[in-house]
Structures are given as C-alpha cells and as structure tokens.
Enzyme design. Structure first.
Site, PDB file in Angstrom:
ATOM      1  N   LYS A  71       0.839  -1.201   0.000  1.00 28.57           N
ATOM      2  CA  LYS A  71       0.000   0.000   0.000  1.00 28.57           C
ATOM      3  C   LYS A  71       0.871   1.247   0.000  1.00 28.57           C
ATOM      4  O   LYS A  71       1.949   1.294   0.598  1.00 28.57           O
ATOM      5  CB  LYS A  71      -0.906   0.006   1.234  1.00 28.57           C
ATOM      6  CG  LYS A  71      -1.943  -1.108   1.257  1.00 28.57           C
ATOM      7  CD  LYS A  71      -2.956  -0.966   0.141  1.00 28.57           C
ATOM      8  CE  LYS A  71      -4.052  -2.010   0.181  1.00 28.57           C
ATOM      9  NZ  LYS A  71      -4.965  -1.853   1.325  1.00 28.57           N
ATOM     10  N   ASP A 122      -3.495  -7.570  17.844  1.00 35.46           N
ATOM     11  CA  ASP A 122      -4.310  -6.974  16.799  1.00 35.46           C
ATOM     12  C   ASP A 122      -5.508  -7.862  16.470  1.00 35.46           C
ATOM     13  O   ASP A 122      -5.354  -9.050  16.143  1.00 35.46           O
ATOM     14  CB  ASP A 122      -3.439  -6.774  15.546  1.00 35.46           C
ATOM     15  CG  ASP A 122      -4.128  -5.960  14.475  1.00 35.46           C
ATOM     16  OD1 ASP A 122      -4.453  -4.793  14.738  1.00 35.46           O
ATOM     17  OD2 ASP A 122      -4.342  -6.503  13.372  1.00 35.46           O
ATOM     18  N   GLU A 128      -6.925  -5.762  21.311  1.00 35.91           N
ATOM     19  CA  GLU A 128      -7.427  -4.672  20.474  1.00 35.91           C
ATOM     20  C   GLU A 128      -8.645  -5.200  19.719  1.00 35.91           C
ATOM     21  O   GLU A 128      -8.562  -5.621  18.570  1.00 35.91           O
ATOM     22  CB  GLU A 128      -6.334  -4.199  19.497  1.00 35.91           C
ATOM     23  CG  GLU A 128      -6.722  -2.963  18.700  1.00 35.91           C
ATOM     24  CD  GLU A 128      -7.091  -3.262  17.253  1.00 35.91           C
ATOM     25  OE1 GLU A 128      -7.509  -2.323  16.565  1.00 35.91           O
ATOM     26  OE2 GLU A 128      -6.958  -4.411  16.811  1.00 35.91           O
TER      27      GLU A 128
END
Length: 690
Positions: free
Chosen positions: A286, A417, A446
């Site tokens: 990205k 995560d 999270e």
C-alpha cells in the site's frame, strides 16, 4: 329396581389383587447419596467472584485486595462460621482467611496475594457449637437461670478441641486449651468458670481451634489469576519506530528510538508500544493514505508482515538487528519504560510461511491465495491464516513460539491486533502457555467488537481490553458505560485500557474540538481508567482526517512522518501533570473505586476516586463541551466522610495547589475549556493533618 322403603342387602365380593413383588433396593446408591448430601449441612452459595460457574478465573493483582463474598447459612439457630481457603495452583497446602458476616446471610473476606501466578480458592463453613453455646448461655445467665450444666457443656467443647489438636500433633496450641480447662475446673463458682469460658481470649482460641462441626465445602474450587500491577495500572505511549529519525526521507532505527526514550519518560508514561517491527511484504504494498499505487520508496503497512527477510520472528532490516533491539529494551528499562510489541497475526503474500506451510492458509478454487477482506473492504497486501483443519497444531505452536521468542528478548507486554477474528480456544491455550514460562506477560486485546465477544476475550486470558470509551462522549454515555465496567460481573475479569486515539482511530470528537477536546479526552482516559494510552501526535492535537472518516490523513501506517512535539498550544504539561498525579495518588490505582456524583449541568461530569480508608480522595469535574464555558451546581460528597450536609471539609486544588474549605454540600463551579476544562480536588479526611 329398588323401590323406596325397601331394604337392601349388601353383597360382598372377594376380589383378588395380584401385585408384583417389590424390586430389590440398591441400598448402596441411596446410602452414598445420603452421605454425600449430609456431608454439606451448611449451605454455601452465591460466591462472588465466580466466572461462568468457575469455567474461567477471576483476575487480581499482587498486593491488591481481593474480595470474596458468599451466602452462608444453616438450618435452625446455631451460629455459623466460614472461611475462604486459597493456595497457589500446583501446591498442596491451603491458607485460610475467615469470612465475616455482613448482612442477611452474606459473608465477606479480603485476601491479598503475594505472587504473580494462578491461585485456587474456595469457601468452607461449619456449625460453630462453641459460639452457639456462648450466645445461649449468656442469655440464660442474664435471665438468672442456673448454668452448672452449661458450664460443663462449654468445658467439654474445649476438651474436644484440645483432644483434636493433640491428635494432629499441635501440642503448643493444645497446651493453651489444656491450661484453660485446668483453670475452669479450679474455678470457685459457676460464675467464675463462665467468666473464663466467655472471655475474649477464649473466644479467639476457640475460633482458631474449635471443632468444626458439620464442616461443609463449596462444590467447586475456583481460580484467580494474579497479575503484576502493570496489568491493572499502566500508561501507554504509542510510536512508529520507523518515523523516529526526524527526517521523512530516512527510515528510523532502534537507535533513533533510544534517543526518544527520555521524551517519553518525561511525559510520565511507563509503557512504550510499537506497531509491528517485522519485515514488510512488497506484493500489493500500500502507498500513502492506503492507496494501491505505492512509489518505489514507500515503506508499506507494517501489518503486512513477511518478506524474504523473514516473518513474525524477524526484525525489519532497516530498524536494526536483534542485538540493537536488546539494547533498546535495556535502555528503555533504564528510563523506567517497558517495551510493548504488537502481535498481529497477518501475513503479506510474501510471508515465508506461505511456501513452508501452505496448509495454514485459505486458497480459492482457481489456486490463488485468499486475501483478507471485510466486505466490501479488501486488504490486498494481507492474507490470513486459518486455525483448524491441517493448521492445528502446527500453526498454534508456531504462533506461541513467536510470542515466547519476543518474551525471551525482554518483552512482557503485548498488544494483540484484532483477536476477536481468531478462535477463542486458541487464545486461551496460547496465553496459558506463555504464562507458564512468563507469568508477568500482559496481553492487551485490540478488539472493538460486540460486548459479549470483548468480555469472552477477557475471560480466556487477556489482561487488558480496548473499549468503547473512544466513542463515549456525552455525560450519560460515560456514566452508563463506566458504571457497567466497574459494578457488574465483568469488573472481576475485564480491565479496560482507555486509548484516547490510535493509528486506526481518529475520533470524530477530536477532529472538531481543538486543543480543549484533547485535554478533555486526556483527563477522562487518565483518571477514569487504571490503564490508558495515547498515540503520538495527541500531545499536539493532531486531528487531520481523511474526509468523512475516522482515519488520519497521511497516516503513519502507510508512510514515514516527522513530528514536532514542541508546537505552540501543545498539551504536554497536562500529560505530565496527569501522569504524575496517577503515580502519586493511590486513589487512582483502583479502577473499581470510581463513583459518579451529582452536577446539575449535563455538560459537566463529576466523579471521584478514593482509597478504602479515605486517606486519598480525589474529586474531578470535567467540562465535556470543548467550545463553551459551562457552570454547574454540584454536590460535595460530605456523606462519604460521615459528615452532615451542612458540614465542612478541607480541600486542595490539585492544579493550583490552593487550599481552602468547602462549607455545605452544595457548591458552584464554572469551567472554561479555553482556560482549563477540568478541575481536580483533593478532599482531606477529617482528623488527617498533612
């Protein structure tokens, strides 16, 4: 037909009734049931904490009070005694703490654990015949009745206790009771003997050593995992190591991070948290702002883990080596900081595991690997592992070993995560495995997801949890949510970590509130919660957003950034002040001590935190409106100190240091967000001089 007045005769017919012979009774089964039921004459129920019927452990912290309560009662009017038994799991010897009667058959005890490990606990209860004797005999004596037999009965109860002690080898304790028996026999009158038997010293001896008649046991042994303090009380600061060079054209290194440790320490944080530090894949990398067209020098997302340089057990080459990392961990410790790492179970299409273990991944019918997606969103730079089929147990072992690798390099705090997208059994197993070697490991979940899913993650072992705090902005939302977290069953196993912002979440409230909004969210995060955190940029009110989204413009997730934290109107003083307040005031160390108080303006939140002995009592007022000054009438909680509504109390303004007295329960206050959107008061307990 029988007509009226006619005599009738009764005809008796013998009826033969055939019955089957009784089945033979299995008396042994009935006898077993009888004895099993009779063994627990005293009722023990309603134990708190007991998580899902004992399926999961509660949580506590070394040195913190751990309160156990239960309903304990028996038939009739006999006195009952009860205790909590506890021990470190894997050991044999139980310790005991007496349960004290509270009200309506509710009993309570407070324990303190000394080690960071799993403990077991349960409740026992028994009929206290000596206490019953004492109570009944006192009534008879007061009524003027003869008590010769009662004195004899009391002495026999003591003799039974003495005999039990001698048979168990406790000779010194038995000797104390034998001396009491001798003095009782030598008493010149029943009244003198009763005085001996009814003394406080005798009551204490019998409380400790009396025969436990009908000793009953709770049906289950429960568990509590005792963490170190940092699991319940910590302040996190998040930064991207690759952005610490001060130059957007140079990738940061661990040495650059070492140069910033003093800055983080001086802000008052104790945990320095990094997003993933592993090699980043190149396939479908990205670019800035999550674009699909990166330039040749764009670093990519650190969550696209894995390249020819390695995977989760490797370090991004531009950050440094394992030796450099070890040096960073040591330097951080010298600054009073712990390093926290991100456990992100994501793989780029270049991750070595894809070739080494293709069975751990999902493949499409055309033979291509399946990318991660949350329809309609797609994450072309990431592929996900699966956890069952041919991936078990190999993948589970590999991921456990990744965590253990970093723990052996000095990391004990892990932010995980999106754990809610991985199986609950996997986390329960992995965390337990890591705790076997590193019981001091702390895991932060999270997981911004459904409430029951978040709570399940806490139950299976996560030490801390992200929460909905980020989106609770109004007074009623904050009061309702925090009341749930501090008073309902989840308080025994779920510890929220109030991150005010993250690289993934640029809250709408902060995008439009300016500097006062950052001060408001800071004090709420730092003082409502035991654990809280900020992502760098918060101190300079960084809020530039992608239009219409809770995402940062020019996010560090996709590019290097250079930060100037000395910009005008920064809020570093507030951060330092609140972190210092957190360290210096024990009232802030217990999340569940939170209590909301009355303020008649819906834009001003009033709450307090205190120690059980009231030696440290802080009262907070926070203006929730970042744009306009607000005034309120509020109540000073004089009743908490046993003071009347027209009483007075000494107060210290924690911001200015000014000391004065409030007279009466009702006071007024005006808060201007452009001056200081909060006020903090220390209420001084009457009789305390400092």
């Amino acid at each position: 037909m029988i007509k009226s007045g006619e005599k009738t005769s009764t005809v008796r017919t013998a009826v033969s009734v055939t019955t089957a012979p009784p089945k033979s009774q299995d008396n042994s089964a009935s006898e077993d049931l009888l004895r099993r039921l009779a063994a627990n004459r005293v009722a023990i129920e309603g134990i708190e904490p007991e998580i899902d019927g004992g399926r999961f452990p509660a949580k506590s912290v070394v040195g913190a009070p751990f309160i156990v309560s239960a309903d304990v009662f028996g038939d009739g009017h006999d006195s009952i005694a009860a205790a909590v038994r506890y021990r470190a799991r894997g050991t044999e010897r139980w310790s005991e703490v007496p349960l004290e009667f509270v009200v309506n058959d509710r009993w309570q005890a407070t324990l303190q654990f000394t080690e960071n490990r799993m403990y077991e606990f349960t409740v026992i209860a028994w009929r206290d015949l000596f206490a019953t004797w004492s109570k009944d005999t006192a009534k008879k004596f007061a009524a003027g009745q003869k008590i010769s037999l009662e004195v004899e009965e009391g002495r026999l109860l003591i003799e039974a206790a003495e005999a039990q002690l001698r048979s168990s080898g406790a000779k010194s304790e038995a000797g104390a009771l034998a001396d009491l028996i001798a003095r009782c026999k030598a008493a010149e009158s029943d009244q003198d003997a009763l005085a001996l038997l009814s003394s406080d010293a005798t009551a204490e001896l019998m409380r400790q050593h009396g025969v436990r008649t009908n000793l009953s046991h709770y049906e289950r042994i429960l568990e509590v995992f005792v963490d170190r303090k940092a699991a319940a009380f910590s302040a996190w600061y998040e930064m991207f190591p690759r952005s610490q060079s001060g130059d957007v054209n140079r990738h940061g290194t661990f040495d650059d991070v070492i140069d910033k440790l003093g800055y983080v320490r001086d802000l008052g944080f104790d945990v320095l948290y990094f997003p993933p530090i592993h090699p980043i894949g190149k396939t479908n990398r990205k670019g800035p702002n999550n674009t699909l067209s990166p330039g040749p020098d764009d670093p990519g997302s650190p969550y696209a883990i894995g390249s020819e340089a390695g995977g989760h057990d490797a370090i991004h080459p531009e950050l440094g080596t394992f030796d450099d990392f070890d040096r960073l961990v040591a330097a951080a410790a010298d600054h009073g900081l712990e390093i926290a790492l991100d456990i992100a179970i994501n793989a780029s299409p270049d991750h070595p595991w894809i070739k080494q273990h293709p069975e751990w991944f999902d493949w499409r019918p055309d033979g291509t690997i399946k990318f991660a997606e949350n329809p309609p969103k797609k994450y072309e730079d990431i592929v996900n592992v699966h956890y069952y089929r041919d991936a078990i147990p190999g993948l589970w072992h590999a991921l456990r070993d990744v965590v253990l690798l970093w723990a052996r390099h000095g990391v004990r705090m892990f932010r995980v995560d999106n754990p809610h997208t991985k199986p609950f059994p996997f986390w329960e197993w992995l965390i337990a495995e890591v705790h076997e070697e590193f019981p001091d490991a702390v895991f932060l979940a999270e997981a911004f997801t459904r409430p029951k899913v978040m709570k399940r993650l806490a139950k299976v072992g996560f030490s801390q949890s992200y929460s909905y705090f980020t989106w609770r902005n109004s007074k009623w939302e904050i009061e309702q949510y925090l009341t749930e977290l501090t008073t309902e069953e989840c308080k025994h196993y779920m510890r929220p970590n109030f991150f005010a912002n993250t690289p993934d979440i640029n809250p709408i409230y902060l995008q439009y509130s300016g500097r006062p909004g950052f001060q408001i969210r800071l004090i709420l995060a730092a003082t409502l919660g035991g654990n809280y955190g900020i992502y760098n940029g918060f101190e300079i009110s960084e809020a530039a957003a992608l239009p219409g989204k809770e995402e940062y413009l020019d996010s560090e997730k996709f590019q290097l950034r250079s930060w100037d934290f000395d910009q005008p109107d920064n809020i570093k003083w507030d951060i330092q002040f609140l972190n210092r307040l957190r360290q210096e005031h024990r009232a802030l160390h217990d999340f569940t001590s939170l209590q909301f108080y009355n303020a008649d303006n819906p834009q001003i939140l009033a709450y307090g935190k205190r120690t059980p002995d009231l030696d440290d009592f802080l009262l907070f007022h926070v203006c929730l409106d970042p744009h306009s000054a607000q005034q309120t009438t509020f109540e000073v909680p004089l009743w908490e100190f046993g003071l009347p509504d027209d009483g007075s109390i000494e107060v210290e303004d924690m911001v200015t240091g000014h000391r004065f007295r409030w007279y009466g329960k009702t006071q007024t206050l005006r808060l201007d967000p452009y001056y200081k959107p909060y006020a903090i008061w220390r209420l001084v307990r009457p009789g305390v001089s400092d």
